[in-house]
Design an enzyme around this catalytic site. Structure first.
Site, short mmCIF file in Angstrom:
data_model
loop_
_atom_site.label_atom_id
_atom_site.label_comp_id
_atom_site.label_asym_id
_atom_site.label_seq_id
_atom_site.Cartn_x
_atom_site.Cartn_y
_atom_site.Cartn_z
CB CYS A 137 -12.87 -0.53 0.23
SG CYS A 137 -11.91 0.46 -0.91
CB CYS A 170 -9.39 0.87 1.04
SG CYS A 170 -10.79 1.67 0.31
CG ASP A 171 -8.91 -2.18 3.52
OD1 ASP A 171 -8.18 -1.21 3.81
OD2 ASP A 171 -10.09 -2.26 3.85
#
Ligand code: NAP
Length: 322
Positions: A134, A137-138
């Protein structure tokens, strides 16, 4: 045991649209949202191809709008996870979550799909330690770093482009010499100076440093069989998805690769259980198509419940039966 007219399992675009339509049909649906409302789109950075948003919209914002609209008409959302279903005895259908037990007159399954794993050594150990599925997200954690993206489809190219906001460089490792991604995404990636490509190559192992963080990848050129190591700070894997079907194995008929089969009325092999979105769609997998399928499933469900005498005849546009 709590009785419900309609339970919707999953809260992605298909589930929240089914909830909106079922709520407007006075079915007072209960959505069991899973561990994250919105499903995959909730972790999508930018949605640029959902009609009505000419300048794009972030995934979380779009999910919030879907949720608000469904709740406005009376959909209820339970933030819980379904752990068991029993559709084998017919109605009422049994649905068990961590927190409760339900029986429902009808169920709409919109449980979605999950990112596929490479299944190579080091992947599991490094997940959250440099391996990610992701970008939204990261990506932030890779500011100024050099990273590898695996895959050649829309997701890989879209996420690679997004990741260049943070990373110093993104190298896309693809197992062929031709991309699967759509033309505009290909063009964008090919024109991005921070993105480079490693063609005809697969990841055989994800390497770790002494601290257990990703330090590199072992690559193999599938044409020459050359094996070599490439240092990298992170590995983002976008190689497709698998339907979240475990709960339904042995209960709903499934086709190739485990996608739930529905008829033209979005009904599964069990009468009264409908499905929509990526759990039944290996082909299109767009927010727009999931929304359409969720809408169709809820309308078909309403029509079917009326035929059972559960509710009054639908007043909205009906489902053609001929
Ligand atoms: P996808 O289209 O199935 O592409 C998966 C990619 O990963 C392919 O390039 C495939 O290689 C590669 N791959 C699969 N298994 C692999 C393995 N074990 N090792 C190495 N590479 C592997 O999946 P996706 O990109 O997630 O897209 C899924 C669907 O969502 C598509 O319909 C796509 O159009 C849609 N989507 C659309 C957008 C958008 O419109 N903006 C954004 C994201 C996703 P091969 O090419 O050799 O098979």
């Amino acid at each position: 045991m709590q009785h419900e007219k309609v339970i919707i399992i999953g809260s992605g675009p298909a589930g929240l649209t089914a909830a909106l339509y079922a709520a407007r049909a006075n079915l007072s649906p209960l959505v069991i949202a899973g561990d994250q409302i919105g499903g995959q789109v909730a972790i999508t950075s930018e949605v640029e191809n959902y009609p009505g948003f000419p300048d794009g919209i972030t995934g979380p914002e779009l999910v919030e709008k879907f949720r608000e609209q469904a709740e406005r008409f009376g959909a209820r959302i339970e933030y819980d996870i379904v752990v068991e279903v029993d559709f084998t005895k017919g109605r009422p259908f049994y649905v068990k979550t961590y927190g409760n037990e339900y029986e429902a007159d009808a169920v709409i399954v919109t449980a979605g799909a999950t990112p596929r794993k490479l299944n190579v050594p080091g992947e599991r150990e490094c997940t959250g330690r440099g391996v990610s599925y992701c970008g939204t997200c990261d990506g932030f954690f890779f500011r100024g770093k050099d990273i590898v993206v695996v895959g050649g489809g829309d997701s890989a190219l879209e996420e690679a482009d997004f990741l260049t906001r943070y990373a110093n460089s993104v190298n896309i490792v693809h197992r062929r010499d031709e991309l699967r991604a759509s033309y505009p995404l290909q063009q964008r990636a090919l024109n991005n100076p921070k993105i480079s490509f490693t063609w005809d190559t697969v990841v055989e192992e994800i390497l770790q440093n002494e601290g257990g963080m990703v330090s590199g990848v072992r690559l193999r050129n599938v044409k020459t069989d050359e094996v070599y190591e490439k240092p990298t700070d992170g590995v983002f894997i976008f190689i497709g998805h698998d339907p979240n079907n475990t709960l339904f194995e042995g209960q709903l008929e499934m086709g190739n690769h485990g996608y739930v089969i529905v008829n033209q009325h979005m009904m599964t092999s069990v009468e009264g259980v409908f499905a929509a979105g990526e759990i039944m769609d290996p082909m299109w997998r767009q927010v727009a198509t999931s929304v359409g399928q969720g809408c169709a499933a809820a309308m078909a469900c309403e029509r079917w419940m009326a035929a059972q005498g559960d509710v009054a005849e639908p007043t909205g546009a009906g489902v053609r039966t001929a």
